[in-house]
Design a protein around this motif. Structure first.
Motif, PDB file in Angstrom:
ATOM      1  N   LEU A  83       0.739  -1.333   0.042  1.00  0.00           N
ATOM      2  CA  LEU A  83      -0.093  -0.072   0.110  1.00  0.00           C
ATOM      3  C   LEU A  83       0.855   1.278   0.074  1.00  0.00           C
ATOM      4  N   LYS A  84       0.486   2.184  -1.018  1.00  0.00           N
ATOM      5  CA  LYS A  84       1.299   3.563  -1.201  1.00  0.00           C
ATOM      6  C   LYS A  84       0.305   4.602  -1.347  1.00  0.00           C
ATOM      7  N   ILE A 102       3.226  -1.563   4.322  1.00  0.00           N
ATOM      8  CA  ILE A 102       2.556  -0.235   3.854  1.00  0.00           C
ATOM      9  C   ILE A 102       3.684   0.776   3.926  1.00  0.00           C
ATOM     10  N   GLN A 103       3.780   1.623   2.987  1.00  0.00           N
ATOM     11  CA  GLN A 103       4.702   2.619   2.875  1.00  0.00           C
ATOM     12  C   GLN A 103       5.028   3.369   4.183  1.00  0.00           C
ATOM     13  N   PRO A 104       6.257   3.451   4.517  1.00  0.00           N
ATOM     14  CA  PRO A 104       6.913   4.225   5.824  1.00  0.00           C
ATOM     15  C   PRO A 104       6.011   5.736   5.686  1.00  0.00           C
ATOM     16  N   GLY A 105       6.010   6.095   6.801  1.00  0.00           N
ATOM     17  CA  GLY A 105       5.129   7.387   7.040  1.00  0.00           C
ATOM     18  C   GLY A 105       3.732   7.394   6.990  1.00  0.00           C
ATOM     19  N   THR A 106       3.104   6.205   6.883  1.00  0.00           N
ATOM     20  CA  THR A 106       1.498   6.047   6.628  1.00  0.00           C
ATOM     21  C   THR A 106       1.325   5.896   8.313  1.00  0.00           C
ATOM     22  N   GLN A 156       5.077  -2.453  12.691  1.00  0.00           N
ATOM     23  CA  GLN A 156       4.878  -1.422  11.748  1.00  0.00           C
ATOM     24  C   GLN A 156       3.691  -0.617  12.269  1.00  0.00           C
ATOM     25  N   ILE A 157       2.842  -1.251  13.256  1.00  0.00           N
ATOM     26  CA  ILE A 157       1.625  -0.860  13.453  1.00  0.00           C
ATOM     27  C   ILE A 157       1.983   0.408  14.705  1.00  0.00           C
TER      28      ILE A 157
END
Length: 368
Positions: A83-84, A102-106, A156-157
């Motif tokens: 996902l981006k 998932i794209q970093p920063g999301t 990542q959550i």
């Protein structure tokens, strides 16, 4: 704000799928990414949503195949989703939604029902618990891999949300999250139910037919007591359960919301024999003004008002052991006491969809 939703799978009709529906109603433009989707197997409202499946869709023709092929195909399929371009991703998950990349920063928020059972509590599965020798060795290796993957994916959550205090404690023990975990109880769809003055002489049980749901316990109890029981659901144990049932027990499935609501509204009482992390169905019974006979553990401790603690406002009668004798003793005692339909409806109204949406939105707004 661009939002995406990830839900484990849309292959069944359960409480998690109802929560996913509610989250989607709060963010109606958000696509829903999922492992696999079969419209005929889950709630019809998803037909109006933008559902994006993994390549595992081609293998998961039904729930049975989805479960048996999940390791390793389903796991790999979810890890292949990337996902981006989203500002916020909301996961509705027990197991595999966490594995999407998932794209970093999301900003990532996980409404997590409980840690992945097979990885963190394999003894809750009969097939594992009863395995021996080389079969147990294979299972142990699979469980170790799944636990490692699950733990790594959880990092990542940004924020977890729990259903209850008990599941909150499980999430902390398994994942050691970065931030405090708020509790937001799942909602019951109040508009589907109303109070009826026509109460008929049958009990109701609504459940998926899986071992931990203890539908077999209810069947054995009603075989012995001879009372009329209507069971609504389907699942891997369907044929076994039908074979166990006496003539006083009937099975129904694929009911419309209206048909199911009528069964709730007119039943003498609702049977809830399992140890459930939360349990939407007892609240649905309360929304229809009907009392619950429930096993005295799990989510009902957060949602029900037991008769032995508050007779005036009671919404449920508890039994203490998952045995035929204990359940039948509770049914006998239940039939000698009275419950107020308006009190049960009022209890259900504490768990409205409006309240759930408000609490979830307020939390998400607070972390932006």
């Amino acid at each position: 704000m661009k939002v995406a939703i990830i839900h484990d799978d849309l292959m069944r009709r359960g409480g998690a799928e109802k929560v996913a529906k509610t989250i989607s109603n709060l963010y109606p433009d958000a696509p829903i990414y999922t492992l696999a989707y079969r419209p005929e197997s889950t709630y019809p409202e998803f037909k109006d949503k933008n559902i994006i499946t993994s390549w595992f869709q081609w293998f998961a023709r039904n729930e049975f195949l989805m479960k048996w092929l999940f390791f390793p195909l389903g796991l790999l399929a979810m890890r292949s989703i990337k996902l981006k371009g989203y500002d916020l991703v909301i996961m509705s998950t027990t197991y595999c939604a966490k594995y999407v990349k998932i794209q970093p920063g999301t900003r990532i928020v996980a409404y997590c029902y409980t840690p992945f059972r097979l990885a963190w509590n394999p003894m809750s599965y009969d097939i594992y618990k009863n395995s021996k020798g080389s079969i147990r060795w294979v299972f142990d290796n699979v469980v170790t891999i799944l636990k490692n993957v699950d733990k790594k994916a959880s990092t990542q959550i940004d924020y977890f949300i729990a259903m209850t205090q008990e599941t909150r404690e499980r999430l902390i023990a398994a994942y050691h999250p970065k931030n405090n975990i708020p509790i937001i109880n799942p909602a019951v769809e109040l508009s589907n139910f109303s109070i009826s003055s026509k109460i008929e002489d049958y009990y109701l049980l609504v459940s998926r037919f899986e071992p931990y749901k203890k539908v077999d316990l209810a069947i054995e109890a009603f075989n012995k007591n001879g009372r009329h029981l209507i069971i609504v659901g389907r699942g891997s144990q369907k044929e076994k359960l039908i074979g166990l049932a006496g003539k006083n027990i009937e099975f129904r499935e694929n009911l419309s919301d209206l048909e199911l609501a009528k069964l709730y509204e007119n039943c003498r009482g609702f049977i809830f024999p399992q140890y459930e992390d939360y349990g939407i169905t007892p609240l649905e019974a309360n929304a229809a003004g009907r009392p619950v006979i429930a096993y005295n553990k799990g989510g009902v401790l957060d949602t029900m008002i037991p008769y032995h603690l508050d007779r005036k406002n009671a919404t449920a009668y508890f039994f203490d052991e998952q045995s035929v004798e204990s359940l039948n003793r509770a049914i006998n005692a239940f039939e000698k006491v009275n419950f107020a339909p308006n009190k049960m409806r009022a209890n259900a109204e504490r768990f409205s969809e409006k309240r759930f949406k408000s609490e979830l939105k307020n939390f998400i707004d607070s972390i932006e």
